[in-house]
Scaffold this motif. Structure first.
Motif, short mmCIF file in Angstrom:
data_model
loop_
_atom_site.label_atom_id
_atom_site.label_comp_id
_atom_site.label_asym_id
_atom_site.label_seq_id
_atom_site.Cartn_x
_atom_site.Cartn_y
_atom_site.Cartn_z
N PRO A 285 0.85 -1.21 0.00
CA PRO A 285 0.00 0.00 0.00
C PRO A 285 0.88 1.26 0.00
O PRO A 285 2.04 1.20 0.39
CB PRO A 285 -0.74 -0.12 1.33
CG PRO A 285 0.25 -0.81 2.23
CD PRO A 285 1.06 -1.74 1.35
N ASP A 286 0.32 2.35 -0.49
CA ASP A 286 1.04 3.61 -0.29
C ASP A 286 0.55 4.34 0.96
O ASP A 286 1.23 5.19 1.50
CB ASP A 286 0.92 4.51 -1.53
CG ASP A 286 -0.53 4.70 -1.97
OD1 ASP A 286 -1.38 5.07 -1.13
OD2 ASP A 286 -0.82 4.44 -3.17
N THR A 287 -0.66 3.97 1.42
CA THR A 287 -1.27 4.69 2.54
C THR A 287 -1.99 3.74 3.49
O THR A 287 -2.76 2.89 3.04
CB THR A 287 -2.30 5.72 2.02
OG1 THR A 287 -1.64 6.56 1.05
CG2 THR A 287 -2.85 6.57 3.15
N VAL A 288 -1.69 3.89 4.76
CA VAL A 288 -2.38 3.09 5.76
C VAL A 288 -2.86 4.01 6.88
O VAL A 288 -2.14 4.93 7.29
CB VAL A 288 -1.43 2.00 6.35
CG1 VAL A 288 -2.08 1.31 7.54
CG2 VAL A 288 -1.05 0.99 5.28
N ILE A 289 -4.08 3.79 7.32
CA ILE A 289 -4.62 4.54 8.46
C ILE A 289 -4.93 3.54 9.56
O ILE A 289 -5.49 2.47 9.27
CB ILE A 289 -5.91 5.29 8.07
CG1 ILE A 289 -5.60 6.28 6.92
CG2 ILE A 289 -6.50 6.02 9.27
CD1 ILE A 289 -6.85 6.83 6.24
N ARG A 290 -4.51 3.84 10.77
CA ARG A 290 -4.82 2.90 11.85
C ARG A 290 -5.59 3.58 12.97
O ARG A 290 -5.19 4.64 13.46
CB ARG A 290 -3.55 2.27 12.44
CG ARG A 290 -3.85 1.01 13.24
CD ARG A 290 -2.66 0.50 14.01
NE ARG A 290 -2.54 1.18 15.28
CZ ARG A 290 -1.40 1.54 15.86
NH1 ARG A 290 -0.24 1.28 15.25
NH2 ARG A 290 -1.39 2.16 17.02
N PHE A 291 -6.70 2.97 13.35
CA PHE A 291 -7.44 3.37 14.56
C PHE A 291 -7.23 2.28 15.61
O PHE A 291 -7.22 1.10 15.29
CB PHE A 291 -8.95 3.45 14.29
CG PHE A 291 -9.37 4.49 13.28
CD1 PHE A 291 -8.54 5.55 12.92
CD2 PHE A 291 -10.64 4.40 12.68
CE1 PHE A 291 -8.96 6.50 12.00
CE2 PHE A 291 -11.05 5.35 11.76
CZ PHE A 291 -10.21 6.40 11.41
N GLY A 292 -7.12 2.67 16.84
CA GLY A 292 -7.02 1.67 17.92
C GLY A 292 -5.63 1.09 18.03
O GLY A 292 -4.68 1.56 17.39
#
Lengths: 575, 575
Positions: A285-292
């Motif tokens: 991936p070029d972009t990862v978003i993480r919650f938690g």
């Protein structure tokens, strides 16, 4: 005022404040020095009193309750090593961000550090593993004392509940005699609970998130464990707008209760999928978003570490954001809340094929996992069977080590209303029975605890809670006679000492423990027996299903699954 | 050097140093991060490896071994809450002055405070309850590292063994991979163990003691628990010269193995005697000398506090001398040793009648206690029966709360070779089974553990040790279904909540636990059954004798004993 009156005013003011500031549950262990508070709590109708004689288990019981209720829970014990026994639960609460209010009764100053019995150095006992600690003044009847302790209770509960939440410690010295006058009503308090701030992102933070979403071609959203108070509706609405693959850890509660229009985006088999080299090669991936929190999955962490995506945004309420891989490029400090609904997810240039590949891979993985559950009979397959058959409205508590990993592999996404819990602050195998019971005391729903034999032994004292409270628990213990997880690690190649130091077989079974605690008991040695057992109705408050399994076999069959799945995943690029 | 070679050199240098500095026993709990040290210890023939899967019990097991051997014992566990589970045993070790060397494996710096799994804030984890803590450098192959850790092991063991002894904590970070090359021989070390100082009194201190002895008309010597390494011959020789009444706590080991010419001076029933008002009125001492810890007895402490003798000399090795009553007039800092033989006890003006009154009172008490044991069948009487029938060469471990108090009342002085042990650092009811097993692993003698039902439950996991090591233990559990000691306290007058908060009956029995651990088991409900049980030969490594007793009855009969004894004691002044 007499000393007894002074003591009485002090403890009732204290518990009245705690009640006003949201404490409903108090977990008490017997002891002499804590008598004034114990009697005050027990005499008031404002609290549910939960009891336990083993303070280590009591700590985890309170932890399970506070975690599940998303509310402060009080722990109360006497002076001495009783307080030291809380330590494992406090450490877990600190890292899992659970609001425990730990009250330790103490000797007065003249009996500290002088060789008095049951006197240890209690102020600051838990070091850096509580958010705050205070040594209260002795009840003295002086005018500043009552307002001080009343407001300090507000500070304590406010801090415990301020994001990131966590345990606080209040040390309370009492002089003998320890008896109080009983009161029918709690005294009025003069200070009202603080209005706690929300941690919302700055405009710059939201802009950062929007830019990342708009400029991403390939990416995914990771959702790990988060506070029970986070609104799932808000998360679903975000997922609906984002339209990215969403890698959900079971502890996020987003693998179940899934709205129909979100179902397709949910990728729950990333742990299995990311064992495949070809997939990893093509799907950077070029972009990862993480919650938690960071999920359990090791393949996911290895993937992120290898790929180092250009943008990784971690949304975490703690300034000490969680990023063990040191790959995060932006930390947005925030609680997940209303603001998430304002994030603009339009004008994306996201590659549809990237999404489709994740979904296809997840379909393949699902198919293999379901076949595996159908055909095999190792721990994973049996765990999977249990997950499939959990009824709507039942919950699952997974112990650390293998059970939580089996959840990761074998818990398939579902519309059913099933919640999954675990202790992932520090991933200990300790205190699990107690935490599960604490969870169930709050949910009042049916709860299955999936646990290994060593973990069950470690907190077998957790069952003592069933002698004091009505509990409702089914323990499914995978008895592979020792530490199963180590067979997956490099340590297992050292034949000379492996079994002695890591296998650590005890040869123990749980039939006697079941009899001791008057639990309904089944031992199962095959899949058929397991199916029969989980479909037998529960007749007693406590139930134990002991599944006899084999450590070595588990490793072999698990690896077979990943090989077969890998071959099918390879085909995604062979067309 | 490869990373694996660097790691190998590091851990073998560390354990070679520990071996040279006197460590023979290592208690290990399974875990991944501690692999390099676990494999190094296990591969060396210099150590006895003792295993336990529950770190709380492991801590107390090591404590029992170190206490009994009077030697440093290593504890080793993995990172995370495993280390937090040691806390209760460490706190007890700190106050009981036991030399534990606690090794906690840790994650390297880059995995601390970043949300990595099983990572907690381990440096300084135990706060003020260890004498020293150090966070070792990561194994790096740099030239200063090996000499540093080698000498640091000397510092650690030296400090643990320096009087007052106590636990030290060494945190050891390891990076993956965790496997080592195995070595057949330990590497040579370059630093020799330090020559530890003795704490001897100054000339002024000895003079003080001699003046006190010479000017005393009425007085006694109190001997509490002291380090196992203190020579009993030296104490007997002092008692022989002093010719005073000597109030010996059972834990001093001076209630047994008594030389014939010292027998008359030993007053073991001071706890019972000092419940008598007339005795206390007439027998105020002007001078008291205390060796060792403050005894358990509450009547003795109340007496001292009420009388406030003009001279109370406390000989204690700690600058923070033990004196909870704040009655000590002189603290002589010293270990008990050779110097005691040089104390001049001649030219006394001591009142012979004062001595005789103590001895007469003790004879009366002995007579009543023996009658009580003969005629009653409550917990105390049965405990007394057990003590009477302990064979030469067998030992007794007493749990906290009622058992140690029953020892105080019912253990009569004897020439037999019987040692009495207990955890009196902080008097916890936790970890008792494990401490007892640790004691037996060192003595290799027959050991009876006298314990209450809640204390046995609290550390029932202590029995897991029997699955990994050969143990030899008879547990005599007084099952009064709950917290018996509270019935003696003022709390018991509050009918509404007493049973809920203090009685805390579980309704549990120990037959199932006995079956689980393959223990020989007897349940006894009468004195006759109890006698039969203790005379039945032991056929299994683990034996449990469960004595069903009644909390209320115990209080009533105990009080009857004291009343009757008191009436007879009164007669000492009615002639």
């Amino acid at each position: 005022m007499t000393n007894k009156e002074v003591l009485t005013e002090y403890v009732y003011q204290m518990i009245s404040a705690l009640s006003s500031y949201g404490v409903k549950d108090v977990v008490i262990s017997p002891g002499s020095r804590s008598t004034p508070l114990a009697y005050a709590f027990a005499s008031s109708k404002e609290f549910r009193i939960v009891r336990h004689v083993d303070e280590r288990s009591a700590g985890f019981l309170a932890l399970g309750m506070a975690k599940t209720a998303s509310a402060p829970v009080v722990l109360l014990c006497t002076s001495g090593t009783a307080a030291a026994n809380y330590f494992p639960a406090i450490v877990e609460a600190y890292y899992a961000r659970i609001p425990l209010i730990v009250l330790t009764a103490d000797r007065p100053h003249e009996l500290r550090g002088v060789g008095a019995p049951q006197a240890i150095d209690q102020p600051n006992l838990y070091g850096h593993h509580v958010k705050w600690t205070v040594d209260l003044p002795i009840p003295d009847g002086e005018s500043p004392t009552l307002p001080h302790i009343e407001r300090h209770m507000a500070r304590a509960t406010s801090l415990a509940m301020t994001s990131p939440r966590g345990p606080v410690h209040i040390n309370v010295p009492f002089r003998e005699p320890l008896l109080i006058h009983f009161k029918d009503e709690l005294p009025a308090i003069t200070f009202n609970q603080a209005d706690l701030a929300e941690l919302t992102p700055t405009a710059r933070g939201i802009d950062l998130l929007e830019q990342a979403i708009k400029s991403a071609e390939k990416g995914f959203l990771i959702i790990g464990e988060m506070d029970q108070s986070v609104s799932q509706d808000i998360l679903w609405s975000f997922i609906r707008h984002l339209k990215w693959p969403v890698l959900v850890e079971s502890l996020s509660h987003l693998r179940s209760n899934i709205p129909e229009d979100c179902m397709m985006y949910i990728v729950e088999h990333y742990d299995s999928i990311l064992k495949n080299d070809l997939f990893k090669q093509h799907m950077a991936p070029d972009t990862v978003i993480r919650f938690g929190a960071q999920p359990v999955s090791k393949p996911l962490t290895l993937f992120m570490k290898a790929v180092k995506p250009a943008t990784i945004i971690t949304v975490d309420e703690d300034a000490l954001f969680r990023d063990p891989l040191a790959v995060t490029t932006n930390h947005i400090q925030a609680q997940l809340g209303e603001w998430l609904t304002t994030v603009d997810c339009f004008d994306q240039i996201f590659e549809k094929d990237y999404l489709m590949k994740w979904l296809a891979a997840n379909d393949i993985a699902t198919q293999f996992v379901k076949q595996y559950i159908q055909n095999e009979q190792d721990e994973g397959a049996l765990a999977g069977l249990l997950f499939e058959r959990l009824e709507d409205g039942a919950d699952l508590f997974a112990s650390s080590s293998m059970p939580i990993r089996d959840v990761d592999t074998f818990f398939c996404k579902t519309e059913k209303d099933v919640q999954v819990f675990a202790n992932r602050g520090t991933n200990g195998i300790d205190g699990v029975v107690s935490t599960a019971i604490g969870t169930q005391l709050v949910t009042n729903r049916e709860l299955y605890l999936l646990i290994g034999d060593l973990s069950f032994l470690h907190d077998s004292n957790g069952l003592i809670a069933s002698r004091y409270q009505d509990v409702n628990l089914t323990v499914v213990v995978m008895n592979n006679d020792g530490g199963g997880i180590f067979s997956y690690l490099a340590q297992s190649t050292v034949e000379a000492h492996f079994e002695q130091l890591f296998g650590t077989a005890t040869g123990l079974t749980f039939d006697h423990l079941a009899a001791m605690y008057d639990a309904q008991y089944d031992v199962v040695k095959s899949k058929e027996e397991f199916i029969a057992a989980i479909h037998t109705s529960k007749k007693k408050p406590l139930r134990i299903i002991e599944v006899m399994t084999d450590r070595q076999e588990n490793v072999v069959t698990h690896r077979k699954l990943w090989t077969a799945m890998g071959e099918e995943l390879n085909k995604l690029w062979q067309v």
